[in-house]
Enzyme design. Sequence first.
Site, PDB file in Angstrom:
ATOM      1  CE  LYS A 107     -15.702  -3.825 -28.007  1.00  0.00           C
ATOM      2  NZ  LYS A 107     -15.210  -4.405 -29.073  1.00  0.00           N
ATOM      3  CE1 TYR A 159       6.033  -6.998  -0.700  1.00  0.00           C
ATOM      4  CE2 TYR A 159       5.275  -5.792  -2.203  1.00  0.00           C
ATOM      5  CZ  TYR A 159       5.264  -6.222  -0.919  1.00  0.00           C
ATOM      6  OH  TYR A 159       4.188  -5.823  -0.285  1.00  0.00           O
TER       7      TYR A 159
END
Length: 358
Positions: A30, A257
Amino acid sequence: MTAIWSVDSDAFLENAKKVKNQQPMMAVVKNNAYHYGLEFAVKQFLKAGIDTFSTTSLKEAVRVRELAPNATVFLMNAVYDFDTVRENEIHMTLPSLKYYYEHKNDLHGIHVHLEFENLLHRSGFKTLDEIQEVLQDHQQNSNQDKMIISGLWTHFGYADEFGVPEYDHERAAWLEVLNTLLDEGHHFDLIHAQNSASYYREGQVVLPHHTHARVGIALYGSRPYSSLDEEVIQQSLTVKANVIQVRDVQQGDYCGYSWAFETQNDNTKLAVVDVGYGDGILRTRAQHEALINGKRYPIRALMMSHMFVEVDDNVHAQDQVVLYNEDMRIDEYTFKGVGANSEQLSAMNHDSLIKEYR
Ligand SMILES: *Cc1c(COP(=O)(O)O)cnc(C)c1O
């Protein structure tokens, strides 16, 4: 310089053989084969002697059929595109009594596997009674062209949990259902229950009367639980990036940041590395280290396309920075709380990373 996602094909195949352990195996492919690549994985598994596959999406099941014309392909989710399932000879779960009664005519000619719900509550028949009801209704159905009952299965939700009774409970409930149906004389061509954790908990063998173990993550080189030895399952994936430059920063400097990292000491060296969460590195992974020239250094900040790693004088521009390889395994970080093995694998951005099979 671009970060690289690369798989060692021989190592992948060797691991698959080792996991298979000459047991009959249904490989779970999957989500693009846990993001190792559906086509690549199916081909390697065929080489390892695996001829039965399962996935959750019809699109992938059809692709597996193309790649492996003689394989048994099992679709773990029920779908409503009955013609496609039939035309591609895909086996499919029978997920509930409601679905059966609503669609028993649509299912003509389709191989179904009756699913027992168990503790996960995601799909399946609630009780043995419900399964017996379907078996009886089906037997009494005189329609020449009806569905074909080929399998019986369940999925364990707690096989990787230790020190709690849930796995024993779901295992016992399932074996009770299975053994009762077999004692009643019912036959199923395919009987499967074990995911990787259950397969290894049972000694790397299929449970009695089962025709397959339904294994995913172990085949992709990650251990389903931490008490398994590293040698038992081996990772073939490497994810590595590059040092773009090394910068000096001083005590009190905020880097990244919004104050992401506050420098603690003068003359701190930060390697700026060309990989980030945009490439699929999980944020939780950045609380740990990266491997540069054989040594582990702490990651200090994670950005979309960059990370900072605090290094020493031995690290220079253009050095390689390993996030994952056979010594720095996905499962090591899973067990440190970064997130499920499959979660980190699924997040990898195959469009931004260079993707190569060695
Ligand atoms: C994903 C999945 C598996 C495989 O589980 P692993 O832990 O990766 O081995 C087996 N069965 C079902 C129904 C699944 O969804």
